[in-house]
Design an enzyme around this catalytic site. Structure first.
Site, PDB file in Angstrom:
ATOM      1  CE  LYS A 173      -2.128  -4.780   0.766  1.00 20.86           C
ATOM      2  NZ  LYS A 173      -0.795  -4.703   1.417  1.00 20.86           N
ATOM      3  N   GLY A 226       2.796 -12.418  -5.075  1.00 22.55           N
ATOM      4  CA  GLY A 226       3.236 -12.579  -3.693  1.00 22.55           C
ATOM      5  C   GLY A 226       3.477 -14.039  -3.383  1.00 22.55           C
ATOM      6  CB  THR A 228       2.886 -20.364  -2.823  1.00 26.88           C
ATOM      7  OG1 THR A 228       3.762 -20.152  -3.939  1.00 26.88           O
ATOM      8  CG2 THR A 228       1.989 -21.544  -3.136  1.00 26.88           C
ATOM      9  CB  THR A 230      -0.560 -14.537   0.273  1.00 24.74           C
ATOM     10  OG1 THR A 230       0.496 -14.546   1.216  1.00 24.74           O
ATOM     11  CG2 THR A 230      -1.477 -13.372   0.550  1.00 24.74           C
ATOM     12  CD  GLU A 248       2.481 -14.119 -12.739  1.00 25.72           C
ATOM     13  OE1 GLU A 248       3.432 -14.905 -12.609  1.00 25.72           O
ATOM     14  OE2 GLU A 248       1.732 -14.118 -13.724  1.00 25.72           O
ATOM     15  CB  CYS A 282       9.587 -14.374  -7.892  1.00 25.08           C
ATOM     16  SG  CYS A 282       9.368 -13.296  -9.311  1.00 25.08           S
ATOM     17  CD  GLU A 383       9.694 -17.804  -2.892  1.00 26.10           C
ATOM     18  OE1 GLU A 383       8.642 -17.698  -2.251  1.00 26.10           O
ATOM     19  OE2 GLU A 383       9.892 -17.259  -3.981  1.00 26.10           O
TER      20      GLU A 383
HETATM   21  P1  NDP Z   1       2.944 -11.850   0.548  1.00 27.57           P
HETATM   22  O1  NDP Z   1       2.152 -12.943  -0.049  1.00 27.57           O
HETATM   23  O2  NDP Z   1       3.163 -11.863   2.007  1.00 27.57           O
HETATM   24  O3  NDP Z   1       2.306 -10.432   0.228  1.00 27.57           O
HETATM   25  C1  NDP Z   1       2.038  -9.982  -1.086  1.00 27.57           C
HETATM   26  C2  NDP Z   1       0.969  -8.912  -1.022  1.00 27.57           C
HETATM   27  O4  NDP Z   1      -0.263  -9.481  -0.575  1.00 27.57           O
HETATM   28  C3  NDP Z   1       1.275  -7.788  -0.038  1.00 27.57           C
HETATM   29  O5  NDP Z   1       0.763  -6.574  -0.538  1.00 27.57           O
HETATM   30  C4  NDP Z   1       0.521  -8.243   1.191  1.00 27.57           C
HETATM   31  O6  NDP Z   1       0.258  -7.185   2.057  1.00 27.57           O
HETATM   32  C5  NDP Z   1      -0.739  -8.794   0.571  1.00 27.57           C
HETATM   33  N1  NDP Z   1      -1.473  -9.730   1.384  1.00 27.57           N
HETATM   34  C6  NDP Z   1      -1.039 -10.504   2.412  1.00 27.57           C
HETATM   35  N2  NDP Z   1      -2.052 -11.247   2.917  1.00 27.57           N
HETATM   36  C7  NDP Z   1      -3.165 -10.944   2.199  1.00 27.57           C
HETATM   37  C8  NDP Z   1      -4.529 -11.370   2.227  1.00 27.57           C
HETATM   38  N3  NDP Z   1      -4.962 -12.281   3.094  1.00 27.57           N
HETATM   39  N4  NDP Z   1      -5.396 -10.835   1.339  1.00 27.57           N
HETATM   40  C9  NDP Z   1      -4.967  -9.935   0.442  1.00 27.57           C
HETATM   41  N5  NDP Z   1      -3.694  -9.472   0.365  1.00 27.57           N
HETATM   42  C10 NDP Z   1      -2.793  -9.974   1.224  1.00 27.57           C
HETATM   43  O7  NDP Z   1       4.310 -11.824  -0.256  1.00 27.57           O
HETATM   44  P2  NDP Z   1       5.575 -10.919   0.025  1.00 27.57           P
HETATM   45  O8  NDP Z   1       5.197  -9.475   0.027  1.00 27.57           O
HETATM   46  O9  NDP Z   1       6.275 -11.490   1.214  1.00 27.57           O
HETATM   47  O10 NDP Z   1       6.427 -11.144  -1.303  1.00 27.57           O
HETATM   48  C11 NDP Z   1       7.293 -12.187  -1.465  1.00 27.57           C
HETATM   49  C12 NDP Z   1       6.673 -13.302  -2.272  1.00 27.57           C
HETATM   50  O11 NDP Z   1       6.287 -12.814  -3.542  1.00 27.57           O
HETATM   51  C13 NDP Z   1       7.646 -14.413  -2.563  1.00 27.57           C
HETATM   52  O12 NDP Z   1       7.032 -15.654  -2.350  1.00 27.57           O
HETATM   53  C14 NDP Z   1       7.955 -14.258  -4.037  1.00 27.57           C
HETATM   54  O13 NDP Z   1       8.342 -15.413  -4.686  1.00 27.57           O
HETATM   55  C15 NDP Z   1       6.679 -13.731  -4.548  1.00 27.57           C
HETATM   56  N6  NDP Z   1       6.895 -13.054  -5.820  1.00 27.57           N
HETATM   57  C16 NDP Z   1       6.432 -13.652  -6.970  1.00 27.57           C
HETATM   58  C17 NDP Z   1       6.680 -13.071  -8.207  1.00 27.57           C
HETATM   59  C18 NDP Z   1       6.152 -13.697  -9.466  1.00 27.57           C
HETATM   60  O14 NDP Z   1       6.075 -12.998 -10.460  1.00 27.57           O
HETATM   61  N7  NDP Z   1       5.776 -14.950  -9.472  1.00 27.57           N
HETATM   62  C19 NDP Z   1       7.443 -11.824  -8.312  1.00 27.57           C
HETATM   63  C20 NDP Z   1       7.857 -11.290  -7.044  1.00 27.57           C
HETATM   64  C21 NDP Z   1       7.580 -11.892  -5.850  1.00 27.57           C
HETATM   65  P3  NDP Z   1       1.281  -6.850   3.261  1.00 27.57           P
HETATM   66  O15 NDP Z   1       2.654  -6.848   2.777  1.00 27.57           O
HETATM   67  O16 NDP Z   1       0.801  -5.535   3.612  1.00 27.57           O
HETATM   68  O17 NDP Z   1       1.014  -7.923   4.278  1.00 27.57           O
END
Ligand code: NDP
Length: 479
Positions: A173, A226, A228, A230, A248, A282, A383
């Site tokens: 997804k 994504g 923290t 979530t 991650e 990130c 962040e």
């Molecule tokens: P989110 O946590 O908002 O979303 C990440 C993914 O999870 C998206 O596909 C999102 O869908 C999905 N999602 C959201 N809510 C749920 C849920 N309840 N159940 C299952 N899936 C869900 O992060 P962002 O997309 O805003 O990305 C930015 C974040 O990612 C930053 O905090 C960044 O630091 C982190 N990141 C970490 C990395 C690492 O390697 N540690 C690398 C890159 C980013 P949708 O978008 O459709 O809502």
């Protein structure tokens, strides 16, 4: 208008509820595609397809699976221009960055894990005179892979390549905000004749499609990148079902600069580590700590260089493109306001940028440098995930390490010094999963990748990823 479809059981299909979400080009503010707003039924269908495909996919040889992955990598490379344009249009990143980094690295992920699975080995333990144990590493079954919007294809492939290589079938997804390259990848998989159901891609919102995937009883492991918050939610759902998870998450990474560093190289790299991809990586170093004796010079040179960075149309030769959405632009600007209220002074940037022409309605933010913000203030602790850094001086090595470690996060840290002993000493003391000494984003795919504290659980990369996507089974044979 591009109409994106789900990829289920080898077919491109519409969502069962017939609903679509608008997908925006952040540089123009205009809708440029529509993606399925999938629901539980679509996820159920995808998981079923993955389950059906699992026996054949998991039993074919590693070499056969590697062959498919290499074919996909070849096709990604062949379609570099289209994929780069799509990534830039979907995310707002400079086209050049997509062409030179995101898309080539997506191909590299497939190529690397094709080789890795051919080299992956298990252990055996000999018991003198009694018998022998050996460890079988078997795929888990259906793997759920959820990825964010900042490096859309790169981070999606970083998960699905090892999952497939290890013999799992995947339901992925991608972020609803940047679905386009995942759709193009589905077309590539069809062209590569990847067996139906081995990979399935469901588009939709996190709270509906993502949630359904996380909760699905037949999904045995979840790999998530994504935010923290979530990640915490997903961990809460996965734990009672005993699903294996790899998370991650966010970061607020320190960049420690000592006076004995290679100054020119440090300055150049610090511009990148601060503002690459509009600061939406990130791994970006957003808290910059500079040794007091170098602080004045660094402040002067860094601010001058930041002022010269070009923000604008991602299709042109710019350093920064658009940030990913209007909501994200507002979030970044709100954090800048907060930093001011908390005592920070804006040395440059601090506002939205208006770009003329086709990008007049796009979402741009000027690269921003903030000084004088106490370390424990929110804008220095939370962040922001945008082109915003803070700078502050330190007097001693131990003060630098304390400031760096004063954070809920622990993803990456950057360290600039030519003193070898100091580099080793500090690398050991920094609370981070990754420490870059005199470099940033120098990536070797064999190395463990991930964070400590609120930056995540588990490691990706190399054999760590293959271990995550397999279960170890011990077989004990008595003589
Ligand atoms: P989110 O946590 O908002 O979303 C990440 C993914 O999870 C998206 O596909 C999102 O869908 C999905 N999602 C959201 N809510 C749920 C849920 N309840 N159940 C299952 N899936 C869900 O992060 P962002 O997309 O805003 O990305 C930015 C974040 O990612 C930053 O905090 C960044 O630091 C982190 N990141 C970490 C990395 C690492 O390697 N540690 C690398 C890159 C980013 P949708 O978008 O459709 O809502």
């Amino acid at each position: 208008m591009i109409k994106i479809q789900n990829y289920i059981n080898g077919e491109l299909v519409a969502p069962q509820n017939g609903l679509y979400l608008d997908s925006f080009n952040p540089a123009t503010g205009q809708v440029h595609a529509q993606a399925p707003d999938s629901g539980r039924q679509d996820v159920d269908e995808a998981v079923q397809a993955a389950q059906n495909a699992f026996p054949d996919w998991s039993r074919c040889s590693a070499r056969t699976r590697a062959g498919y992955l290499r074919k996909i990598a070849d096709l990604i490379e062949r379609q570099l221009p289209q994929l780069s344009e799509a990534e830039s249009a979907d995310n707002g990143k400079p086209l050049q960055l997509a062409r030179e980094v995101d898309i080539p690295r997506a191909a590299a992920n497939f190529r690397y894990f094709a080789s890795a699975i051919e080299q992956f080995s298990s252990e055996s333990h000999f018991m003198e005179g009694q018998g022998i144990n050996y460890t079988l590493r078997r795929p888990i079954g259906v793997a759920g892979c959820i990825s964010p919007w900042n490096l859309p294809l790169y981070l999606l492939t970083w998960k699905i390549a090892p999952a497939l290589a290890a013999g799992n079938c995947v339901v992925a997804k991608p972020s609803e905000i940047t679905p386009l390259t995942a759709f193009l990848l589905a077309q590539i998989c069809r062209e590569a004749e990847l067996p139906a159901g081995a990979l399935n891609i469901i588009h939709g919102r996190g709270e509906t499609a993502g949630e359904a995937l996380v909760r699905h009883p037949q999904v045995g492991c979840l790999s998530f990148t994504g935010g923290t918050q979530t990640g915490a939610q997903i961990a809460g759902r996965a734990a009672p079902a005993f699903k294996k998870i790899s998370l991650e998450l966010g970061g607020k990474n320190p960049n420690l600069i000592f006076a004995d560093c290679n100054y020119r190289q440090m300055l150049e790299t610090t511009l990148h580590s601060s503002f690459a991809n509009q600061g939406q990586i990130c791994l970006c170093g957003s808290r910059i700590y500079v040794e007091e004796t170098l602080y004045k010079k660094f402040r002067h040179d860094f601010v001058a260089r930041v002022k010269s960075l070009k923000v604008g149309d991602p299709l042109r030769a710019v350093h920064l493109g658009a940030v990913v959405s209007k909501a994200h632009q507002e979030k970044i600007l709100a954090y800048i306001e907060l930093a001011k209220q908390e005592g920070g002074a804006i040395l440059t940037g601090g506002k939205a940028v208006r770009v003329e022409g086709r990008c007049a309605d796009g979402w741009f933010v000027a690269p921003t440098v903030i000084e004088g913000l106490p370390n424990r203030r929110r804008a220095n602790q939370e962040e922001i995930f945008g082109p915003v850094v803070t700078i502050q001086p330190f007097k001693s090595e131990s003060e630098a390490v304390n400031l760096a470690n004063q954070s809920q996060y622990g993803l990456a840290a950057i360290l600039w010094t030519e003193n070898l002993s100091r580099a080793h000493r500090i690398a050991e003391r920094l609370q981070a999963g990754i420490v870059w000494v005199n470099c940033w984003m120098l990536r070797d795919l064999r190395t463990p990748f991930g964070g400590v504290k609120n930056s995540g659980v588990g490691r990706e990369g190399g054999f760590e990823a293959l271990r995550f996507f397999t279960e170890a089974k011990n077989v004990c044979i008595r003589y």
